[in-house]
Design a protein around this motif. Structure first.
Motif, PDB file in Angstrom:
ATOM      1  N   UNK A 158       0.805  -1.230   0.000  1.00 11.18           N
ATOM      2  CA  UNK A 158       0.000   0.000   0.000  1.00 11.18           C
ATOM      3  C   UNK A 158       0.829   1.268   0.000  1.00 11.18           C
ATOM      4  N   UNK A 159       2.149   1.128   0.143  1.00  8.69           N
ATOM      5  CA  UNK A 159       2.991   2.313   0.259  1.00  8.69           C
ATOM      6  C   UNK A 159       4.361   1.960  -0.283  1.00  8.69           C
ATOM      7  N   UNK A 161      -5.774   6.129   6.056  1.00 10.13           N
ATOM      8  CA  UNK A 161      -6.147   5.612   4.729  1.00 10.13           C
ATOM      9  C   UNK A 161      -6.564   6.760   3.814  1.00 10.13           C
ATOM     10  N   UNK A 162      -6.418   6.544   2.529  1.00 12.80           N
ATOM     11  CA  UNK A 162      -6.926   7.515   1.552  1.00 12.80           C
ATOM     12  C   UNK A 162      -8.301   7.069   1.106  1.00 12.80           C
ATOM     13  N   UNK A 218      -1.676   3.280  -2.168  1.00 14.63           N
ATOM     14  CA  UNK A 218      -2.935   2.728  -2.635  1.00 14.63           C
ATOM     15  C   UNK A 218      -4.042   3.094  -1.653  1.00 14.63           C
ATOM     16  N   UNK A 219      -5.109   3.674  -2.160  1.00 16.89           N
ATOM     17  CA  UNK A 219      -6.236   4.038  -1.316  1.00 16.89           C
ATOM     18  C   UNK A 219      -7.114   2.836  -1.040  1.00 16.89           C
ATOM     19  N   UNK A 220      -8.123   3.027  -0.160  1.00 12.98           N
ATOM     20  CA  UNK A 220      -9.042   1.929   0.151  1.00 12.98           C
ATOM     21  C   UNK A 220      -9.844   1.517  -1.079  1.00 12.98           C
TER      22      UNK A 220
END
Ligand SMILES: [Zn+2]
Length: 188
Positions: free
Chosen positions: A115-116, A186-187, A128-130
């Protein structure tokens, strides 16, 4: 005595194991033990690049596969042409686009788990967002020691492990904080 040993030292003289406790003891695991801060204490700010535009990670994979396959076909065709001047330059172009396609597939697969990740330059990160979209972001924070601005940077030896550190503008040598990307919000 403040540091009494409260453990039992009894034994039947065959095997005597002192079961001591460590009350009052100072256990140092790591010499460079540093305090940890929450994102709120550091006032971590996300700065979206490209106007906060997100790309669906599936699209990145599909783009990677199509680019990769197209480059392989192009490479094959250009290598089995009669030798002319343009052959080698086309072949290297297709090699280049094949690598781009491969990187797109690997990147999106990696990000789905992590995710990062560091993206390019020393300050841009891929997240990466939800919703499964990929975003490019920069990060700043406020130094908890001196209140100056900090930038998240990807630093370390050229070959070797690199860290993602928040580095203070005023005291960049001592005021550094390692980022644990899992604490970032989270995004949406
Ligand atoms: Zn500072």
């Amino acid at each position: 005595m403040p540091n009494d040993n409260h453990g039992s030292q009894n034994g039947d003289s065959s095997l005597n194991v002192g079961v001591g406790d460590f009350r009052g003891a100072n256990v140092s695991i790591n010499q460079s033990d540093r305090p940890t801060f929450t994102p709120e204490q550091m006032d971590i700010q996300r700065h979206p690049a490209f106007g906060g535009l997100g790309v669906r990670s599936e699209r990145v994979s599909v783009f990677g596969y199509i680019t990769g396959i197209a480059s392989l076909i192009g490479l094959y065709v250009s290598l089995f042409q009669p030798v002319t001047g343009w052959q080698s330059s086309w072949a290297s172009l297709f090699m280049f686009s094949f690598i781009i396609g491969l990187m797109a597939v690997v990147f999106s697969a990696l990000l789905r788990r992590r995710r990062f990740d560091h993206f390019f330059g020393s300050r841009h990160y891929l997240e990466m967002g939800v919703n499964g979209r990929l975003y490019v972001n920069r990060f700043t924070a406020t130094c908890p020691w001196c209140g100056s601005r900090m930038h998240l940077r990807h630093v370390g030896p050229k070959e070797g492990p690199r860290d993602d550190l928040f580095i203070c503008e005023r005291n960049p040598r001592q005021h550094t904080i390692t980022l644990d990307p899992t604490v970032l919000p989270e995004i949406d």
